[in-house]
Write an enzyme that holds these catalytic residues in place. Structure first.
Site, short mmCIF file in Angstrom:
data_model
loop_
_atom_site.label_atom_id
_atom_site.label_comp_id
_atom_site.label_asym_id
_atom_site.label_seq_id
_atom_site.Cartn_x
_atom_site.Cartn_y
_atom_site.Cartn_z
N GLY A 20 3.83 6.23 3.66
CA GLY A 20 2.46 6.52 4.05
C GLY A 20 2.15 6.06 5.46
O GLY A 20 1.51 6.78 6.24
N GLN A 38 -3.07 7.40 -2.57
CA GLN A 38 -3.56 6.89 -3.85
C GLN A 38 -3.86 8.01 -4.86
O GLN A 38 -3.87 7.77 -6.06
CB GLN A 38 -4.83 6.06 -3.64
CG GLN A 38 -4.59 4.74 -2.93
CD GLN A 38 -3.92 3.70 -3.81
OE1 GLN A 38 -4.01 3.72 -5.03
NE2 GLN A 38 -3.23 2.76 -3.18
N HIS A 86 6.02 5.30 -3.56
CA HIS A 86 6.01 4.05 -4.33
C HIS A 86 4.70 3.76 -5.06
O HIS A 86 4.62 2.82 -5.83
CB HIS A 86 6.47 2.86 -3.47
CG HIS A 86 5.46 2.33 -2.49
ND1 HIS A 86 4.63 1.29 -2.80
CD2 HIS A 86 5.17 2.69 -1.23
CE1 HIS A 86 3.87 1.02 -1.74
NE2 HIS A 86 4.18 1.87 -0.78
N THR A 100 19.10 9.97 9.83
CA THR A 100 19.83 10.47 8.67
C THR A 100 18.92 10.45 7.44
O THR A 100 18.26 9.45 7.18
CB THR A 100 21.08 9.59 8.42
OG1 THR A 100 21.87 9.63 9.61
CG2 THR A 100 21.88 10.08 7.23
N CYS A 112 -1.96 -5.36 1.96
CA CYS A 112 -1.54 -5.52 3.34
C CYS A 112 -2.42 -6.51 4.08
O CYS A 112 -2.00 -7.17 5.00
CB CYS A 112 -1.58 -4.19 4.07
SG CYS A 112 -1.40 -2.80 2.99
#
Ligand SMILES: *Cc1c(COP(=O)(O)O)cnc(C)c1O
Length: 398
Positions: A71, A179, A201, A237, A321
């Site tokens: 995100g 979300q 995640h 990659t 965070c």
């Protein structure tokens, strides 16, 4: 002691079926998807299928999906990539005050580089008034970024309305859907979305992988230059196993899961609101199926979080965070909470694995912990707040 994980807004358990889908791409089909040999072709095939599955989920086409590291990267790519593209032509970006830090801090950084940023107010539920958006758009605006669902208070915003306004005014509209993805339907065509941020995640996929939907024809400057992966927009990659896991996770949530989460969410909310001097944050109806954000007045959220952690329950104050800082959450301040009340706010976020038994255990323990902490609290009811700048204007609004 029971162990109850109610911090699914921060991250989720990677689902067993996701791990299973990913596994072969670590030690069997481990080729580089840019290689021409059989190993490479197997990786390419997995990437193609994953891109198609993610695209279908939001009514996009595979060539409109750029895989990223999550995100944060998708939001940075949107704001900075479009800013670099528009440099010297258009200079104005509009965001809301309740965005995730990765949008707000990208905007602040661009502000320092000379771009004009408008930070739109939100109402007490965290919603941007479409009229405010319309008024804020100028001839110089090239991008509007307003999130789909708020990560702290769970409010779902009317992005279809914002999309329509932006399209009519010839301005690009981006939404951060980390979300909401797979919990709330997203149709990029119907909602007139130009760019959408997704990640894995938060939906039982692996950490470190996400995507940016970019409508065909929109030009953007890449942030990572290199071998030209992802349509020349994101070199490095390809994270094949992560991308396979991401695509698998996009199909985990069923309608039944969502209804089950809603039922448990409402039960938890109603029981916790029976505790005196509490209120719900976020919209009462237009909210994520798994989010309960409650302010416990006269309590420090950090103390409650630690107390619940000792009882085996994981919750969060503000967003993960920003929980390292002592500043109250910018989202809670933006919806008009006083500092003291914002500090007493706890977010409970459920998942499809959450059980009634876990919620019962949580309710019982929160009630006990709140009573205990209030007995010890210097903020106790009837005692004046100790902050120097306390005044009547900053009384709680609820
Ligand atoms: C989690 C989250 C992000 C950040 O995503 P990462 O994949 O962790 O970088 C951005 N926006 C919102 C709304 C989020 O909930």
């Amino acid at each position: 002691m029971m162990k109850v994980y109610l911090d699914n807004g921060a991250t989720t358990k990677t689902a067993d079926e996701v791990v299973e889908a990913m596994n072969p791409y670590f030690n069997k089909k481990y080729g580089n998807s840019s290689s021409m040999h059989k190993w490479g072709m197997k990786a390419q095939k997995a990437m193609r299928k994953s891109r198609k599955n993610i695209a279908e989920k939001i009514n996009a086409t595979p060539d409109e999906i750029i895989f990223t590291s999550g995100g944060t990267e998708s939001n940075n790519l949107t704001l900075k990539g479009l800013a670099f593209k528009n440099k010297g032509k258009k200079n104005h970006i509009i965001v809301s005050k309740a965005e995730h830090d990765c949008v707000l801090n990208s905007a602040k950084w661009l502000d320092k580089q000379g771009f004009d940023i408008t930070y739109l107010n939100v109402d007490k539920y965290g919603i941007v008034d479409p009229t405010d958006l319309k008024k804020a758009i100028t001839k110089d605006t090239f991008l509007v970024s307003i999130m789909h669902a708020n990560n702290e208070i769970g409010t779902i915003l009317p992005i279809g309305k914002y999309g329509k306004i932006c399209r009519e005014n010839n301005v690009l509209f981006h939404t951060d859907a980390c979300q909401s993805f797979t919990k709330v339907p997203i149709d990029v065509k119907e909602m007139k979305l130009d760019l959408v941020t997704l990640n894995a995640h938060k939906i039982h996929g692996p950490k470190g992988v996400g995507a940016l939907y970019k409508r065909k024809g929109i030009k953007i400057t890449p942030l990572l230059h290199g071998g030209g992966h992802e349509f020349n927009l994101r070199s490095s990659t390809s994270n094949v196993s992560g991308i396979v896991g991401f695509a698998e996770s996009a199909y985990i949530h069923t309608q039944e899961d969502i209804q089950k989460m809603e039922t448990l969410r409402d039960y938890l909310k109603e029981e916790l609101l029976k505790i005196p001097d509490t209120h719900l944050n976020g919209h009462p109806e237009e909210r994520l199926c798994n989010n309960v954000s409650i302010s416990f007045h006269f309590i420090e959220g950090e103390s409650l979080l630690m107390n619940l952690s000792m009882r085996g329950i994981a919750v969060s104050t503000g967003s993960a965070c920003s929980s390292n800082s002592l500043e109250p959450s910018h989202v809670l301040l933006a919806i008009g909470l006083a500092h003291e009340i914002a500090h007493g706010t706890i977010r409970f976020t459920l998942s499809r694995y959450t059980t009634k038994k876990e919620i019962d255990y949580t309710i019982k323990n929160v009630k006990e912990a709140v009573i205990k902490l209030r007995e010890m609290s210097p903020l106790k009811k009837g005692v004046k707040y100790k902050t120097d700048d306390y005044d009547d204007e900053h009384q709680p609004i609820f």
